[in-house]
Design a protein around this motif. Structure first.
Motif, mmCIF file in Angstrom:
data_model
loop_
_atom_site.group_PDB
_atom_site.id
_atom_site.type_symbol
_atom_site.label_atom_id
_atom_site.label_comp_id
_atom_site.label_asym_id
_atom_site.label_seq_id
_atom_site.Cartn_x
_atom_site.Cartn_y
_atom_site.Cartn_z
ATOM 1 N N THR A 214 10.337 6.794 -7.235
ATOM 2 C CA THR A 214 10.321 8.250 -7.337
ATOM 3 C C THR A 214 9.852 8.614 -8.737
ATOM 4 N N SER A 215 9.091 9.701 -8.851
ATOM 5 C CA SER A 215 8.629 10.140 -10.163
ATOM 6 C C SER A 215 9.804 10.649 -10.979
ATOM 7 N N ALA A 216 9.609 10.801 -12.269
ATOM 8 C CA ALA A 216 10.675 11.238 -13.165
ATOM 9 C C ALA A 216 11.178 12.628 -12.801
ATOM 10 N N SER A 217 10.292 13.470 -12.313
ATOM 11 C CA SER A 217 10.688 14.833 -11.944
ATOM 12 C C SER A 217 11.303 14.903 -10.549
ATOM 13 N N GLY A 218 11.136 13.852 -9.771
ATOM 14 C CA GLY A 218 11.623 13.846 -8.393
ATOM 15 C C GLY A 218 10.702 14.539 -7.431
ATOM 16 N N ALA A 219 9.572 15.063 -7.896
ATOM 17 C CA ALA A 219 8.655 15.791 -7.023
ATOM 18 C C ALA A 219 7.756 14.869 -6.221
ATOM 19 N N THR A 220 7.651 13.631 -6.614
ATOM 20 C CA THR A 220 6.756 12.698 -5.938
ATOM 21 C C THR A 220 7.526 11.456 -5.521
ATOM 22 N N LEU A 221 7.315 11.052 -4.244
ATOM 23 C CA LEU A 221 7.916 9.836 -3.713
ATOM 24 C C LEU A 221 6.791 8.848 -3.419
ATOM 25 N N PHE A 222 6.977 7.608 -3.846
ATOM 26 C CA PHE A 222 5.973 6.573 -3.605
ATOM 27 C C PHE A 222 6.397 5.776 -2.374
ATOM 28 N N ILE A 223 5.689 6.029 -1.246
ATOM 29 C CA ILE A 223 6.076 5.501 0.062
ATOM 30 C C ILE A 223 5.040 4.509 0.547
ATOM 31 N N GLU A 224 5.560 3.424 1.096
ATOM 32 C CA GLU A 224 4.711 2.432 1.751
ATOM 33 C C GLU A 224 4.729 2.719 3.246
ATOM 34 N N PRO A 225 3.636 3.267 3.798
ATOM 35 C CA PRO A 225 3.617 3.594 5.231
ATOM 36 C C PRO A 225 3.909 2.370 6.091
ATOM 37 N N MET A 226 4.563 2.591 7.233
ATOM 38 C CA MET A 226 4.947 1.478 8.113
ATOM 39 C C MET A 226 3.736 0.697 8.582
ATOM 40 N N GLY A 227 2.588 1.379 8.670
ATOM 41 C CA GLY A 227 1.388 0.706 9.158
ATOM 42 C C GLY A 227 0.862 -0.378 8.232
ATOM 43 N N VAL A 228 1.293 -0.382 6.959
ATOM 44 C CA VAL A 228 0.781 -1.396 6.029
ATOM 45 C C VAL A 228 1.874 -2.344 5.565
ATOM 46 N N VAL A 229 3.093 -2.159 6.058
ATOM 47 C CA VAL A 229 4.200 -3.021 5.615
ATOM 48 C C VAL A 229 3.910 -4.476 5.931
ATOM 49 N N GLU A 230 3.492 -4.720 7.180
ATOM 50 C CA GLU A 230 3.232 -6.115 7.575
ATOM 51 C C GLU A 230 2.099 -6.713 6.741
ATOM 52 N N ALA A 231 1.018 -5.922 6.512
ATOM 53 C CA ALA A 231 -0.107 -6.423 5.708
ATOM 54 C C ALA A 231 0.319 -6.665 4.261
ATOM 55 N N ASN A 232 1.181 -5.779 3.750
ATOM 56 C CA ASN A 232 1.693 -5.974 2.391
ATOM 57 C C ASN A 232 2.541 -7.230 2.293
ATOM 58 N N ASN A 233 3.334 -7.465 3.340
ATOM 59 C CA ASN A 233 4.151 -8.692 3.368
ATOM 60 C C ASN A 233 3.259 -9.928 3.358
ATOM 61 N N GLU A 234 2.193 -9.852 4.158
ATOM 62 C CA GLU A 234 1.254 -10.983 4.207
ATOM 63 C C GLU A 234 0.616 -11.198 2.843
ATOM 64 N N LEU A 235 0.286 -10.063 2.202
ATOM 65 C CA LEU A 235 -0.331 -10.163 0.887
ATOM 66 C C LEU A 235 0.616 -10.791 -0.129
ATOM 67 N N ARG A 236 1.904 -10.435 -0.048
ATOM 68 C CA ARG A 236 2.887 -11.034 -0.962
ATOM 69 C C ARG A 236 3.007 -12.536 -0.722
ATOM 70 N N GLU A 237 3.023 -12.928 0.551
ATOM 71 C CA GLU A 237 3.106 -14.358 0.872
ATOM 72 C C GLU A 237 1.883 -15.108 0.349
ATOM 73 N N LEU A 238 0.700 -14.483 0.537
ATOM 74 C CA LEU A 238 -0.525 -15.127 0.048
ATOM 75 C C LEU A 238 -0.528 -15.234 -1.480
ATOM 76 N N ALA A 239 0.001 -14.202 -2.145
ATOM 77 C CA ALA A 239 0.072 -14.245 -3.606
ATOM 78 C C ALA A 239 0.969 -15.373 -4.077
ATOM 79 N N ALA A 240 2.089 -15.595 -3.339
ATOM 80 C CA ALA A 240 2.977 -16.694 -3.695
ATOM 81 C C ALA A 240 2.289 -18.034 -3.493
ATOM 82 N N LYS A 241 1.532 -18.143 -2.378
ATOM 83 C CA LYS A 241 0.789 -19.388 -2.129
ATOM 84 C C LYS A 241 -0.268 -19.599 -3.210
#
Length: 798
Positions: A214-241
């Motif tokens: 969340t931003s310091a003012s609370g006006a902005t929320l940084f959200i990871e849409p559900m449609g990219v969660v799985e791809a982000n997870n894959e990316l994290r796994e690949l980064a670890a590899k």
């Protein structure tokens, strides 16, 4: 602080070491310079001086060796031997060591001019090109491993790029689609290594996903849409590899470095030693220094010595000797006349010689090797220890007396000063006698007349004086061995504004004996100056005579040689003419005989015409041969001067190419002309052509071959595989590079580097435009890491 260390500082040896450190070529050489101390071993001193002298010879003939970025890798290699993993930066340091070793080996092995004592050091370098190239291919920078480091890493990164693309395509629908109105900004950003979008707080329920920040003012929320969660997870796994694979690659390379640990450590030490020797040579070059003639006996004989810390433009060279015929030198003269500088020069040059450094003096200077160089110079007053200047000096002198012995050089400034003059003079004489009794050499400055008399009366003790010009009332800073000097206190005081009646009164208070002594010294000084001027004038006249005689003899030899050449040339021309005439006459007679035989035949007219053509052809060939003889000798000497200014249409011989051509443009302001040779046009300097006239004479092929071979050899000897054109315009740079490529062809070099710098990229773009159109260039590319990156272009020539 010990006596030895204090003497080093008093004689300003540390300042010379600072000069050496500042000029050192590598950090390792800089560290060696800081630790450099004089040696008292004769063989060690000889070895050091030879290394410095040979390094300087190589420096003047081949330039600075390519030491590169050789840094200390010993600790890193030892860690690798214990199974540790080297960082990418450390691996690049290892590659730099092997690169420097290979470059240094090429530097000394290519075009060997003369043997040196450094050849053995160079021969200890070990080249390991496979490991060097493996590291270069794998590690691209301090933070980047190449995709081609391993098949697995390449595959992982390909999948990471694909996952990244899928994520960005999905998120782009949020950024540019109808739901963009829910976003604070139309951007995609990262939080904790995952791709998110900035959503306005009031629309948080409109976009389903995981909240990461969340931003310091609370006006902005940084959200990871559900449609990219799985791809982000894959990316994290690949980064670890990817991280695990990089660790494996680094560990593998570290193991290879551990296997070559011995050669790496040896290379670093050899490179550091060579860099140190060449740093000493560079300092000698800067100071215009020489290696003195070394002798085993403790002695000093300096000719034209210049203190290295004084301004080279104003320093006055001095001649000073000690130990050859006398073991003690008493230096007198006015204040600020150069007495203390003479003492420091004696001591500092001894220290520099024994450290392996060359000294700024003439080549005939001689230096012995001393076991100790001890000095008491300057104001030693100490308030903290409640010591007066006299007491402090006495404490130092006591230490010197206890340490002095055979092979010691002891230096005293104003010996016995700071106390009652009578007692001080007596004490000074006693100290010098005590030092002489130990077998040491000693030099001391003084104003005491008693010490001057002591030097005159004592065998083995010599006077020296710093010259003073009584006409200008200024010191000349020249040292005169064999004559005591005057302090000139009255003259200096009067010049500085002391009232005349005060000076007169002071002169009246001087005892008659002292007056007579000073008057004798004054007469001796005047006679010596007159004799030296007469000697200098005689030497000048003799030098002029020798120069005139040498010049006259050279001119006579040159004229005699020219006359002999002309005679030989005339004789040869006469022989050619006679031979040609004889051959032509024989041929004509033969043709006439054949014509007479055919006179009655039906084909008489045709035979007669054919005979005429044969005769004309034969005479033409003889004329051509004669013309070729007359013009075959082209002057290829370096001191050739054009007999007249060049004009368009003149036929010339191009020395650099071994070809003839025609002048098509007059010389420009820099002396460059354009010459047409066949279908080619070339730009060259007027000094590189020889005028042949308005007709096109012939040049002997053997002479051409010798000329071209000589030019190629000269270019190859001084050719460097890179040229620096930074700071030039595109046209200026191409002018330099165009000529450089020609030289590369003549030198037989196929690959060269053009250093143009990064900057705005305008110079590189301009040069690349020329490179694309140049048929001499097979290919070109930007430099890679270790070659200069984008600031360098590598050319491959056809």
């Amino acid at each position: 602080m010990g006596l030895k260390q204090k003497s080093l500082e008093i004689l300003e040896y540390d300042k010379v070491i600072s000069m050496l450190s500042a000029i050192a070529f590598t950090e390792g050489a800089r560290e060696l310079a800081r630790r450099l101390l004089p040696s008292a071993d004769y063989d060690t001193v000889v070895s050091r001086q030879k290394k410095t002298a040979d390094a300087r010879r190589l420096l003047s003939h081949k330039g600075v060796p390519p030491f590169g970025k050789a840094v200390n890798v010993c600790e890193a290699v030892e860690r690798a031997e214990k199974g540790g993993t080297l960082t990418m930066h450390e691996l690049l340091d290892v590659a730099d060591i092997f690169t420097a070793a290979r470059a240094l080996w090429d530097y000394v092995d290519g075009n060997r001019l003369f043997p040196t004592v450094l050849d053995t050091t160079f021969s200890r370098l070990i080249v390991n090109r496979p490991l060097e190239e493996r590291i270069r291919r794998t590690v691209l920078s301090d933070e980047l491993i190449s995709d081609e480091a391993s098949p697995l890493l390449s595959d992982i990164r390909r999948k990471m790029r694909a996952a990244n693309n899928r994520i960005k395509e999905t998120l782009q629908q949020f950024v540019s689609g109808q739901r963009s109105k829910y976003l604070q900004e139309n951007i995609v950003t990262l939080r904790d290594g995952r791709y998110v979008i900035p959503v306005r707080a009031e629309y948080k329920n409109e976009i389903k996903g995981l909240l990461h920040d969340t931003s310091a003012s609370g006006a902005t929320l940084f959200i990871e849409p559900m449609g990219v969660v799985e791809a982000n997870n894959e990316l994290r796994e690949l980064a670890a590899k990817e991280a695990r694979e990089i660790d494996r690659i680094l560990l593998e390379l570290s193991g290879l470095c551990a296997e070559s640990s011995g050669s790496l450590i040896q290379n670093y030490r050899v490179i550091t030693e060579l860099a140190f020797c060449f740093s000493c040579a560079a300092l000698a070059e800067k100071m215009k220094a020489v290696s003195p003639i070394l002798v085993k006996e403790p002695m000093v004989s300096l000719k034209g010595a210049r203190h290295p810390l004084l301004d080279p433009a104003t320093v006055v060279p001095i001649d000073v000797s000690l130990g050859d015929g006398f073991d003690t030198l008493v230096i007198t003269g006015p204040n600020t006349g150069g007495k203390t500088v003479t003492l420091k020069t004696l001591g500092l040059f001894a220290l520099m010689t024994q450290a392996g450094l060359q000294i700024p003096a003439r080549e005939e200077s001689q230096m012995g090797v001393f076991s100790e160089v001890l000095a008491d110079i300057g104001d030693e007053q100490s308030i903290e220890q409640s010591l007066s200047t006299f007491s402090a000096h006495m404490m130092s002198i006591v230490e010197i007396l206890s340490a002095a012995g055979e092979g010691t050089l002891a230096l005293f400034d104003e010996l016995g000063a700071g106390t009652d003059p009578v007692e001080g003079a007596a004490l000074a004489i006693a100290i010098l006698e005590a030092v002489r009794a130990t077998g040491a050499l000693a030099a001391s400055t003084t104003h005491y007349a008693e010490l001057k008399a002591y030097a005159l009366d004592t065998e083995g003790v010599q006077n020296a004086s710093c010259e003073f010009d009584v006409e200008s009332l200024r010191p000349t800073y020249r040292l005169v061995i064999g004559a005591p000097g005057r302090s000139n206190a009255f003259a200096i005081s009067e010049r500085l504004g002391m009232p005349e009646h005060v000076v007169s009164r002071a002169k009246g208070l001087v005892s008659e004996d002292d007056k007579r002594f000073e008057n004798v010294l004054a007469r001796l000084e005047a006679d010596r100056i007159a004799m030296e001027r007469a000697k200098a004038e005689a030497e000048r006249l003799r030098a002029e005579y020798e120069a005139y005689k040498k010049k006259a003899e050279e001119e006579l030899r040159a004229r005699t040689a020219d006359a002999e050449k002309e005679i030989q040339k005339s004789l040869e021309k006469a022989r050619q003419l006679l031979s040609s005439a004889r051959a032509t006459g024989d041929f004509v007679l033969k043709q006439l005989d054949e014509v007479r035989k055919k006179q009655e035949s039906d084909r008489f007219a045709a035979s007669l015409a054919e005979a005429r053509r044969e005769i004309r052809s034969r005479i033409g060939k003889e004329d051509d041969a004669q013309a070729a003889f007359e013009y075959s000798e082209v002057n290829l000497e370096e001191d050739y001067v054009l007999p007249r200014p060049l004009a368009v249409g003149d036929h010339v011989y191009l020395v650099s190419f071994g070809q003839e051509g025609e002048v098509v443009s007059l010389p420009d302001k820099d002396g460059n002309i354009q010459v047409k040779a066949g279908i080619l046009r070339a730009k060259t300097h007027v000094s590189k052509v020889r005028l042949l006239g308005k007709t096109k004479p012939k040049v002997k092929q053997a002479q051409k071959t010798r000329a071209v071979s000589g030019i190629k050899s000269a270019i190859a000897d001084g050719f460097k595989p890179e040229i620096d054109v930074r700071g030039m315009t595109g046209d200026e740079a191409w002018w330099r590079v165009d000529k450089y490529i020609d030289d590369a062809y003549l030198a037989g070099v196929n690959s060269v580097r053009i250093i143009h710098g990064k900057g705005t990229g305008a110079l590189r773009a301009a040069l690349w435009g020329f490179f694309r159109a140049d048929k001499r260039i097979a290919s070109f590319r930007a430099g890679v890491y270790g070659e200069g990156d984008a600031g360098v272009t590598v050319l491959e020539l056809k």
